[in-house]
Write a protein that holds these residues in place. Structure first.
Motif, mmCIF file in Angstrom:
data_model
loop_
_atom_site.group_PDB
_atom_site.id
_atom_site.type_symbol
_atom_site.label_atom_id
_atom_site.label_comp_id
_atom_site.label_asym_id
_atom_site.label_seq_id
_atom_site.Cartn_x
_atom_site.Cartn_y
_atom_site.Cartn_z
ATOM 1 N N SER A 1 94.530 -66.379 -36.489
ATOM 2 C CA SER A 1 93.868 -67.529 -35.889
ATOM 3 C C SER A 1 92.420 -67.246 -35.526
ATOM 4 O O SER A 1 91.595 -68.143 -35.521
ATOM 5 N N ARG A 2 92.090 -65.953 -35.242
ATOM 6 C CA ARG A 2 90.698 -65.627 -34.914
ATOM 7 C C ARG A 2 90.287 -64.249 -35.418
ATOM 8 O O ARG A 2 89.130 -64.023 -35.723
ATOM 9 N N ALA A 3 91.202 -63.321 -35.491
ATOM 10 C CA ALA A 3 90.886 -61.966 -35.948
ATOM 11 C C ALA A 3 91.083 -61.876 -37.462
ATOM 12 O O ALA A 3 91.656 -62.776 -38.084
ATOM 13 N N PRO A 4 90.630 -60.787 -38.088
ATOM 14 C CA PRO A 4 90.828 -60.632 -39.537
ATOM 15 C C PRO A 4 92.287 -60.463 -39.930
ATOM 16 O O PRO A 4 92.647 -60.698 -41.084
ATOM 17 N N TRP A 5 93.121 -60.026 -38.972
ATOM 18 C CA TRP A 5 94.520 -59.713 -39.269
ATOM 19 C C TRP A 5 95.441 -60.382 -38.251
ATOM 20 O O TRP A 5 95.031 -60.704 -37.138
ATOM 21 N N LYS A 6 96.672 -60.541 -38.664
ATOM 22 C CA LYS A 6 97.759 -60.878 -37.756
ATOM 23 C C LYS A 6 98.665 -59.654 -37.722
ATOM 24 O O LYS A 6 99.080 -59.138 -38.773
ATOM 25 N N VAL A 7 98.961 -59.135 -36.542
ATOM 26 C CA VAL A 7 99.730 -57.897 -36.418
ATOM 27 C C VAL A 7 100.982 -58.164 -35.586
ATOM 28 O O VAL A 7 100.904 -58.726 -34.481
#
Length: 359
Positions: free
Chosen positions: A129-135
């Protein structure tokens, strides 16, 4: 502050400073370097399975990686900066692109249910949603029930472009082979003793680290955690006293098992397995190169001379099996009573020289 964390700079503004961020422990630096190299080459696997014994730092490694992936400006080593907006969200525990999945706290089973996996497994929820990744941190992954494991498998088979599923566990053999085969296995080893002792000494100088590290099976974080418990060594002494009194025919196994149950089956079974292992080492060598309880050598050596090694090995096997079952819904008190009675029979046979059996 523990050396496992890096300090974040204080802020003079009204915005609260993020909490300290994880940094790789000395014995995980090579693993960290490989992960960052894969990231730089855009070859980081979508499924990571970080495994290792209790207390070696696998969770610190997983969290450091998550923080690194979500940070806007990681440093040259790939560590999260601790200052950007994403790091502040991480510090507050409210970053929308970090998902933490664990057992249902309301459930007695201690399992991770399918609903917990379904909450994040949809394609939309795995889109950053905002960062380069979903973790997603799934911990402990070996507590996934069958339905949850099947749901997770579908996500591993069809990952989204910028999602990382990080599974963390100590008993990864419990995971289905289909899940293990779709993850990059990252084992975190027990460090060598000199390195572990150096790190522990840097955390808190104390003379008994060699003993405490040995009692923690070489796992530094476990040794550090248990060092804060003032009752831990006293309870171990109580456990050994009951163990020896049963072997000498002076202790009632049911009564002793009741005292053990008050301490907790997990600790007791770990210590009993260590005592038994030391007895077997001492039965074949007067000065073995390694003992789990070196400070109790003389006490154990006297009993070792009377122990039938074959019977001892069978009893150790039962202890290890019981330790593996200690996290289940079995009646822990009855489990300890059964083992105490069995040990009483072995002790009687050793005293009379009649051999004996372990069930």
């Amino acid at each position: 502050m523990s050396p496992t964390r890096a300090e974040s700079a204080s802020s003079k503004s009204a915005t609260p400073s993020p909490r300290p961020f994880e940094i790789p422990l000395p014995w995980t630096e090579s693993i960290w370097s490989r992960l960052q190299a894969s990231r730089a080459a855009d070859r980081l696997a979508h499924g990571l399975l970080i495994s290792g014994p209790n207390g070696v730092g696998k969770r610190a490694l997983a969290r450091a990686l998550a923080q690194s992936l979500l940070c806007q400006t990681p440093n040259a080593q790939g560590l999260a900066c601790g200052h950007c907006a994403d790091c502040h969200l991480l510090a507050a525990g409210s970053h929308p692109d970090l998902i933490e999945v664990g057992p249902d706290p309301e459930s007695k089973s201690g399992e991770i249910p399918i609903d917990a996996v379904r909450l994040f497994a949809g394609r939309e929820s795995l889109t950053p949603s905002r960062a380069p990744w979903k973790v997603a941190l799934i911990d402990p992954a070996d507590r996934l029930n069958q339905a949850a494991a099947n749901a997770l498998l579908k996500t591993l088979e069809e990952p989204t472009g910028h999602s990382i599923l990080c599974l963390i566990g100590e008993r990864i053999g419990r995971l289905p082979a289909t899940i293990r085969s779709r993850c990059l296995l990252i084992p975190v080893p027990i460090p060598n003793e000199a390195q572990a002792l150096s790190w522990l000494e840097s955390c808190e100088p104390r003379e008994d680290w060699p003993l405490r590290l040995r009692l923690a099976h070489g796992a530094p974080l476990r040794a550090l955690t248990e060092s804060a418990d003032d009752t831990w060594l006293e309870q171990r002494g109580q456990c050994l006293h009951g163990f020896m009194e049963i072997a000498r025919g002076r202790g009632d196994p049911i009564t002793v098992a009741g005292r053990w149950n008050e301490i907790g089956a997990g600790r007791i079974l770990d210590w009993l397995a260590g005592f038994m292992g030391d007895l077997l080492r001492l039965s074949v060598c007067a000065a073995p190169p390694r003992l789990d309880h070196p400070d109790r050598r003389d006490e154990l050596a006297a009993l070792a001379q009377r122990l039938d090694p074959a019977v001892g090995h069978r009893f150790l096997k039962h202890l290890l099996e019981a330790r593996a079952l200690s996290e289940s819904n079995l009646n822990q008190h009855l489990l300890l009573e059964s083992l105490a009675i069995d040990w009483s029979r072995i002790g009687q046979s050793a005293r009379t020289g009649t051999g004996g059996s372990s069930r």
